[in-house]
Design a protein around this motif. Structure first.
Motif, PDB file in Angstrom:
ATOM      1  N   GLN A 116       0.829  -1.210   0.000  1.00  0.00           N
ATOM      2  CA  GLN A 116       0.000   0.000   0.000  1.00  0.00           C
ATOM      3  C   GLN A 116       0.864   1.261   0.000  1.00  0.00           C
ATOM      4  O   GLN A 116       0.575   2.245  -0.711  1.00  0.00           O
ATOM      5  CB  GLN A 116      -0.924  -0.012   1.236  1.00  0.00           C
ATOM      6  CG  GLN A 116      -1.856   1.193   1.344  1.00  0.00           C
ATOM      7  CD  GLN A 116      -2.853   1.257   0.206  1.00  0.00           C
ATOM      8  OE1 GLN A 116      -3.212   0.225  -0.375  1.00  0.00           O
ATOM      9  NE2 GLN A 116      -3.307   2.456  -0.120  1.00  0.00           N
ATOM     10  N   ASP A 117       1.934   1.229   0.790  1.00  0.00           N
ATOM     11  CA  ASP A 117       2.844   2.396   0.826  1.00  0.00           C
ATOM     12  C   ASP A 117       3.469   2.637  -0.547  1.00  0.00           C
ATOM     13  O   ASP A 117       3.620   3.779  -0.987  1.00  0.00           O
ATOM     14  CB  ASP A 117       3.944   2.159   1.869  1.00  0.00           C
ATOM     15  CG  ASP A 117       3.400   2.157   3.294  1.00  0.00           C
ATOM     16  OD1 ASP A 117       2.261   2.637   3.474  1.00  0.00           O
ATOM     17  OD2 ASP A 117       4.112   1.675   4.183  1.00  0.00           O
ATOM     18  N   LEU A 118       3.824   1.547  -1.222  1.00  0.00           N
ATOM     19  CA  LEU A 118       4.426   1.678  -2.543  1.00  0.00           C
ATOM     20  C   LEU A 118       3.449   2.279  -3.547  1.00  0.00           C
ATOM     21  O   LEU A 118       3.797   3.144  -4.342  1.00  0.00           O
ATOM     22  CB  LEU A 118       4.929   0.315  -3.011  1.00  0.00           C
ATOM     23  CG  LEU A 118       5.613   0.280  -4.382  1.00  0.00           C
ATOM     24  CD1 LEU A 118       6.825   1.197  -4.402  1.00  0.00           C
ATOM     25  CD2 LEU A 118       6.030  -1.145  -4.739  1.00  0.00           C
ATOM     26  N   ARG A 119       2.199   1.789  -3.497  1.00  0.00           N
ATOM     27  CA  ARG A 119       1.187   2.324  -4.393  1.00  0.00           C
ATOM     28  C   ARG A 119       0.936   3.808  -4.144  1.00  0.00           C
ATOM     29  O   ARG A 119       0.806   4.621  -5.067  1.00  0.00           O
ATOM     30  CB  ARG A 119      -0.112   1.541  -4.236  1.00  0.00           C
ATOM     31  CG  ARG A 119      -0.042   0.133  -4.823  1.00  0.00           C
ATOM     32  CD  ARG A 119      -1.292  -0.646  -4.516  1.00  0.00           C
ATOM     33  NE  ARG A 119      -1.261  -1.970  -5.152  1.00  0.00           N
ATOM     34  CZ  ARG A 119      -2.146  -2.937  -4.901  1.00  0.00           C
ATOM     35  NH1 ARG A 119      -3.117  -2.732  -4.012  1.00  0.00           N
ATOM     36  NH2 ARG A 119      -2.047  -4.081  -5.547  1.00  0.00           N
ATOM     37  N   GLU A 120       0.861   4.175  -2.872  1.00  0.00           N
ATOM     38  CA  GLU A 120       0.644   5.584  -2.522  1.00  0.00           C
ATOM     39  C   GLU A 120       1.822   6.443  -2.975  1.00  0.00           C
ATOM     40  O   GLU A 120       1.645   7.579  -3.428  1.00  0.00           O
ATOM     41  CB  GLU A 120       0.437   5.717  -1.011  1.00  0.00           C
ATOM     42  CG  GLU A 120      -0.880   5.118  -0.520  1.00  0.00           C
ATOM     43  CD  GLU A 120      -1.028   5.224   0.984  1.00  0.00           C
ATOM     44  OE1 GLU A 120      -0.055   5.694   1.633  1.00  0.00           O
ATOM     45  OE2 GLU A 120      -2.087   4.834   1.510  1.00  0.00           O
ATOM     46  N   LYS A 121       3.011   5.869  -2.821  1.00  0.00           N
ATOM     47  CA  LYS A 121       4.205   6.610  -3.246  1.00  0.00           C
ATOM     48  C   LYS A 121       4.189   6.861  -4.754  1.00  0.00           C
ATOM     49  O   LYS A 121       4.491   7.963  -5.223  1.00  0.00           O
ATOM     50  CB  LYS A 121       5.450   5.821  -2.850  1.00  0.00           C
ATOM     51  CG  LYS A 121       6.762   6.518  -3.188  1.00  0.00           C
ATOM     52  CD  LYS A 121       7.937   5.674  -2.714  1.00  0.00           C
ATOM     53  CE  LYS A 121       9.251   6.365  -3.065  1.00  0.00           C
ATOM     54  NZ  LYS A 121      10.417   5.550  -2.620  1.00  0.00           N
ATOM     55  N   MET A 122       3.788   5.818  -5.514  1.00  0.00           N
ATOM     56  CA  MET A 122       3.729   5.967  -6.962  1.00  0.00           C
ATOM     57  C   MET A 122       2.636   6.956  -7.377  1.00  0.00           C
ATOM     58  O   MET A 122       2.815   7.777  -8.281  1.00  0.00           O
ATOM     59  CB  MET A 122       3.484   4.597  -7.614  1.00  0.00           C
ATOM     60  CG  MET A 122       4.645   3.633  -7.448  1.00  0.00           C
ATOM     61  SD  MET A 122       4.321   2.012  -8.175  1.00  0.00           S
ATOM     62  CE  MET A 122       4.239   2.472  -9.904  1.00  0.00           C
TER      63      MET A 122
END
Length: 324
Positions: A116-122
């Motif tokens: 989820q953090d990765l998706r939000e970062k992207m």
């Protein structure tokens, strides 16, 4: 991992070759994403070289029973040399040491949170790029508007300068016409006064009376007139062969103008310009004069000749002109 995991990674925007390598190296989608995140700034060649080096180091670490590497600067534990090198590249840390502690795998909850953090970062990175594009577009539009306004201001300034220049030229031309008309009017008034004085002199001489007082500036002309009148009233002289007077000795010339409204006779000084003659005739007939045509010898004098004098145009002592 299944092909479905690979497709998901490609749909998320990861490079296909890196995604395939991540699937191969990882046990599930979350681990693959974690690996891709850690190796985002590395090329395929770099990753393969690291794998080779990691295999060699793994053998050495296995012999030494080392389970992980620890960053002495921040305390983060890493599974191998490749991860440590990536950490050093991102953080700038340089001090690492071996550890016998095994890096525990992420729990399912931790994996979900990391994904989820990765998706939000992207998503945040994409939004940032979109916002920057808007800012750049707005700035470019402002620059374009400024250039357009400056160009229009320059054109307007040039237009105003041209208008001022044209107005000044027209003013000078108008003033030149006024000055020429004043000279012609003054000449006409002087001619009228001269004819009046001649008439008075002739009348006095015929009556045997003393001539009227001579105004200042007229003595030379009236002296000549007295000589002429006295000679005309004296006893006849023997006739003989006569010689014509050279044109260069004439101070005046008599012109006959053929106009649409009839013939006009006028006398001008020989140094009068054709422009002044045209102005005088225009005042006489009530319309502008474009050109004169001499009947003999046949010749047309248009506005190119208006700056020359009657003497220069060989219209002395007389000439006949057709007015157009």
């Amino acid at each position: 991992m299944s092909t479905t995991d690979l497709d998901q990674l490609i749909d998320m925007g990861f490079d296909k070759e890196k995604a395939e390598l991540a699937v191969k190296k990882s046990g599930n989608l979350t681990a693959a994403i974690d690996w891709l995140d850690k190796n985002a700034d590395k090329s395929i060649e770099h990753i393969k070289a690291e794998d080779t080096q990691a295999a060699e180091e793994k053998s050495a670490e296995a012999a030494a029973q080392a389970q992980s590497l620890v960053c002495n600067d921040c305390g983060k534990k890493m599974r191998g040399v490749a991860e440590a090198e990536y950490h050093a590249t991102k953080s700038g840390h340089e001090n690492f040491s071996e550890s016998t502690d095994e890096v525990k795998p992420l729990t399912e909850e931790e994996k979900k949170q990391k994904l989820q953090d990765l998706r939000e970062k992207m998503a945040a990175k994409k939004a940032q790029l979109s916002e920057q594009d808007k800012i750049d577009a707005k700035r470019n539009e402002q620059i374009s508007r400024k250039k357009t306004k400056e160009s229009e201001d320059i054109k307007e300034q040039l237009k105003v300068k041209e208008q001022i220049k044209d107005a000044e030229a027209k003013r000078r031309e108008k003033q030149a016409d006024i000055d020429a008309k004043k000279r012609i009017q003054a000449k006409i008034a002087a001619d009228k006064e001269e004819r009046r004085l001649k008439a008075e002199q002739q009348k006095a001489l015929r009556a045997g009376q003393a001539p009227p007082p001579v105004p200042e500036g007229k003595h030379e002309h009236l002296y000549y007139l007295d000589r002429k009148l006295t000679k005309s009233t004296a006893a006849p002289q023997p006739t003989g062969p006569s010689t014509s007077k050279p044109a260069s000795e004439y101070t005046e010339t008599r012109l006959r103008f053929q106009t649409p409204s009839g013939n006009v006779m006028k006398t001008f000084p020989v140094d009068t310009t054709l422009f002044e003659v045209a102005s005088a005739v225009a005042d006489e007939i009530g319309q502008d004069v474009e050109s004169f045509t001499q009947t003999f010898p046949k010749k047309v004098f248009d506005k190119e000749f208006f700056g020359e004098t009657l003497k220069d145009l060989k219209m002395v002592p007389s000439a006949s002109l057709i007015v157009k």
